[in-house]
Design a protein around this motif. Structure first.
Motif, mmCIF file in Angstrom:
data_model
loop_
_atom_site.group_PDB
_atom_site.id
_atom_site.type_symbol
_atom_site.label_atom_id
_atom_site.label_comp_id
_atom_site.label_asym_id
_atom_site.label_seq_id
_atom_site.Cartn_x
_atom_site.Cartn_y
_atom_site.Cartn_z
ATOM 1 N N ARG A 213 50.939 54.326 15.832
ATOM 2 C CA ARG A 213 50.575 55.449 15.187
ATOM 3 C C ARG A 213 49.472 55.747 14.065
ATOM 4 N N LEU A 214 49.678 54.614 13.230
ATOM 5 C CA LEU A 214 48.766 54.386 12.175
ATOM 6 C C LEU A 214 47.437 54.407 12.635
ATOM 7 N N TRP A 215 46.812 53.692 13.585
ATOM 8 C CA TRP A 215 45.598 53.349 14.159
ATOM 9 C C TRP A 215 45.152 54.872 14.711
ATOM 10 N N LEU A 216 46.131 55.165 15.387
ATOM 11 C CA LEU A 216 45.863 56.414 16.278
ATOM 12 C C LEU A 216 45.112 57.703 15.132
ATOM 13 N N LEU A 217 45.958 57.717 14.047
ATOM 14 C CA LEU A 217 45.790 58.698 12.970
ATOM 15 C C LEU A 217 44.280 58.526 12.277
ATOM 16 N N GLY A 218 43.982 56.960 12.191
ATOM 17 C CA GLY A 218 42.649 56.499 11.674
ATOM 18 C C GLY A 218 41.498 56.948 12.506
ATOM 19 N N ALA A 219 41.844 56.649 13.947
ATOM 20 C CA ALA A 219 40.987 56.885 14.918
ATOM 21 C C ALA A 219 40.623 58.427 15.003
ATOM 22 N N LEU A 220 41.521 59.486 15.036
ATOM 23 C CA LEU A 220 41.168 60.679 14.752
ATOM 24 C C LEU A 220 40.686 61.055 13.597
ATOM 25 N N ALA A 221 41.096 60.619 12.374
ATOM 26 C CA ALA A 221 40.296 60.924 11.444
ATOM 27 C C ALA A 221 38.748 60.297 11.273
ATOM 28 N N ALA A 222 38.326 59.303 11.931
ATOM 29 C CA ALA A 222 37.047 58.880 12.193
ATOM 30 C C ALA A 222 36.280 59.930 12.954
ATOM 31 N N ALA A 223 37.137 60.455 14.014
ATOM 32 C CA ALA A 223 36.372 61.362 14.983
ATOM 33 C C ALA A 223 35.982 62.367 14.203
ATOM 34 N N CYS A 224 36.815 63.122 13.330
ATOM 35 C CA CYS A 224 36.794 64.207 12.601
ATOM 36 C C CYS A 224 35.822 64.020 11.309
ATOM 37 N N LEU A 225 35.520 62.918 10.736
ATOM 38 C CA LEU A 225 34.671 62.835 9.501
ATOM 39 C C LEU A 225 33.339 62.475 10.258
ATOM 40 N N LEU A 226 33.438 62.153 11.313
ATOM 41 C CA LEU A 226 32.215 61.921 11.889
ATOM 42 C C LEU A 226 31.378 63.063 12.366
ATOM 43 N N GLY A 227 32.086 64.375 12.475
ATOM 44 C CA GLY A 227 31.256 65.570 12.547
ATOM 45 C C GLY A 227 30.919 66.001 11.277
ATOM 46 N N GLU A 228 31.768 65.720 10.159
ATOM 47 C CA GLU A 228 31.332 66.124 8.783
ATOM 48 C C GLU A 228 30.052 65.637 8.534
ATOM 49 N N GLY A 229 30.072 64.052 8.891
ATOM 50 C CA GLY A 229 28.744 63.335 8.625
ATOM 51 C C GLY A 229 27.477 64.063 9.481
ATOM 52 N N ALA A 230 27.669 64.445 10.584
ATOM 53 C CA ALA A 230 26.715 65.123 11.444
ATOM 54 C C ALA A 230 26.200 66.471 10.921
ATOM 55 N N ALA A 231 27.230 67.320 10.470
ATOM 56 C CA ALA A 231 26.614 68.425 9.725
ATOM 57 C C ALA A 231 25.910 68.321 8.623
ATOM 58 N N ALA A 232 26.411 67.311 7.802
ATOM 59 C CA ALA A 232 25.774 67.121 6.364
ATOM 60 C C ALA A 232 24.573 66.725 6.748
ATOM 61 N N ASP A 233 24.193 65.767 7.600
ATOM 62 C CA ASP A 233 22.656 64.798 7.854
ATOM 63 C C ASP A 233 21.955 65.628 8.815
ATOM 64 N N TRP A 234 22.443 66.172 9.970
ATOM 65 C CA TRP A 234 21.674 66.579 11.049
ATOM 66 C C TRP A 234 21.676 68.113 11.185
ATOM 67 N N ALA A 235 22.675 69.046 10.474
ATOM 68 C CA ALA A 235 22.848 70.320 10.881
ATOM 69 C C ALA A 235 21.262 71.067 10.478
ATOM 70 N N ALA A 236 20.670 70.435 9.387
ATOM 71 C CA ALA A 236 19.496 71.348 8.956
ATOM 72 C C ALA A 236 18.309 70.757 9.838
ATOM 73 N N VAL A 237 18.117 69.697 10.109
ATOM 74 C CA VAL A 237 17.304 68.969 10.930
ATOM 75 C C VAL A 237 17.551 69.788 12.323
ATOM 76 N N HIS A 238 18.844 70.064 12.995
ATOM 77 C CA HIS A 238 19.080 70.767 14.257
ATOM 78 C C HIS A 238 18.248 72.074 14.047
ATOM 79 N N LEU A 239 18.590 72.966 12.908
ATOM 80 C CA LEU A 239 18.088 74.153 12.888
ATOM 81 C C LEU A 239 16.618 74.201 12.652
#
Length: 380
Positions: free
Chosen positions: A206-232
């Motif tokens: 369960r612990l590693w599943l929680l970590g994997a889901l956190a990584a998946a979610c925060l990857l989206g945050e990193g994408a928004a921070a670094d690539w959203a402006a580039v995409h627009l």
């Protein structure tokens, strides 16, 4: 009191990130040199998360909160006067350690307070971080024509002073024990319980599943921070509109977190996270497919709103295993935040940016599919 700590952390991180070009220019850093400085901060943060996870017993949480906040503020002020790559890397390393210690102590204390109160508060506390980050970004923008040295010094002094002033209140956190959370009362599944010594009451799977889901979610945050402006910008949006994409993402996330505790109390974390993740995946996918500026802005806003309650819910679930489990999930999650933008960049070189940006949408869909198993019995 915890709300203030979360907001202060958001302010500091936003000020640090927004004035990064000025830091780079002052130390005459190449792109590779800046990458090494950021790597030093990341390594320091991983160390801080591990140290904080081992030290964050209830009796020590007040000291970790105060020392972590003061250390983070002091490191920010020191970074402001660094003019060589070596001193800047050392300052960033200390900054990362303080960030990691404070992050674990904050989330561990928040879980205990939530259990003590018997109601959800984690989403609201993370909303304070989001609002603090918006305020810090605004402060950095308003002071864009002044020296970052003064901005870092004033911000550091304000945060350190507030942390010292709140120290007597912080000591009250160690004076009570939380009520026994519902998740720890359930009988453990024999299939999951083996080799779970690092997180009493929380199976390792369960612990590693929680970590994997956190990584998946925060990857989206990193994408928004670094690539959203580039995409627009790739859609021929103006510089101002392109820059507003991440602000819109952050504002949507803050709004979702403000409402998150009430929604979770009524419908439960698994359902709220699952529906939100589906909304995030569908919204970003539609924004990429339609390839217009309004659709893209709406897509990034949908990603922020849809994933807004995921990290608070995952931290709450990890908190049932103690501060060590919070640290493990945080480390794994931040790996996604740090590695995600680079991974998207690599995919974009092989295909095209819109195709690469489908990765956060696909991972949001994975969060929707796996969240029920990860978040069962989330009631505090």
């Amino acid at each position: 009191m915890l709300t203030g700590y979360f907001a202060a952390l958001g302010v500091v991180m936003a000020v640090w990130g927004a004035r990064m070009p000025a830091v780079q220019q002052a130390a005459d850093l190449s792109t590779a040199g800046l990458a090494l400085v950021l790597l030093a901060a990341a390594v320091g943060m991983v160390i801080g998360l591990h140290v904080g996870g081992r030290l964050a017993a209830p009796a020590r949480e007040p000291l970790l909160l105060t020392s972590g906040a003061v250390g983070l503020a002091a490191a920010l002020a020191v970074i402001g006067v660094c003019r060589t790559p070596i001193t800047l890397a050392l300052g960033a390393f200390v900054f990362g350690i303080a960030h990691g210690v404070l992050d674990v102590a904050l989330n561990a204390a928040a879980v205990r307070c939530q259990d003590r109160l018997g109601r959800f508060i984690m989403s609201s506390l993370h909303a304070a971080y989001s609002l603090g980050a918006l305020g810090g970004a605004g402060l950095a923008a308003l002071s864009a024509h002044t020296s970052h040295t003064w901005l870092f010094a004033v911000t550091g002094l304000a945060v350190a002073s507030a942390a010292v002033a709140m120290a007597p209140v912080a000591r009250t956190l160690g004076m009570f024990e939380p009520t026994t959370p519902a998740i720890s009362r359930r009988s453990p599944d024999p299939k999951d319980s083996k080799d779970s010594k690092d997180s009493p009451g929380l199976p390792r799977a369960r612990l590693w599943l929680l970590g994997a889901l956190a990584a998946a979610c925060l990857l989206g945050e990193g994408a928004a921070a670094d690539w959203a402006a580039v995409h627009l910008h790739s859609l021929d949006a103006s510089t101002a509109v392109s820059a507003s994409a991440f602000a819109l993402y952050s504002a949507s996330m803050a709004a979702g977190r403000i409402a998150g505790d009430l929604l979770i109390a009524h419908f439960g974390a698994p359902m709220v996270v699952r529906i939100g993740a589906v909304f995030a995946a569908a919204g970003l996918t539609a924004g990429l497919a339609l390839a217009t500026v309004p659709a893209a802005l709406a897509g990034w806003a949908a990603l922020g709103l849809g994933l807004s309650v995921t990290i608070p819910s995952l931290i709450t679930a990890a908190g049932r295993g103690g501060p060590g489990a919070v640290a493990t999930v945080s480390v794994t999650g931040y790996a996604g935040l740090l590695a995600g933008p680079a991974l998207i960049g690599a995919l974009a070189t092989l295909t095209a940016l819109p195709h690469a940006l489908l990765l956060p949408a696909l991972l949001a869909a994975a969060v929707a599919a796996l969240s029920r198993k990860a978040l069962e019995n989330p009631t505090p």
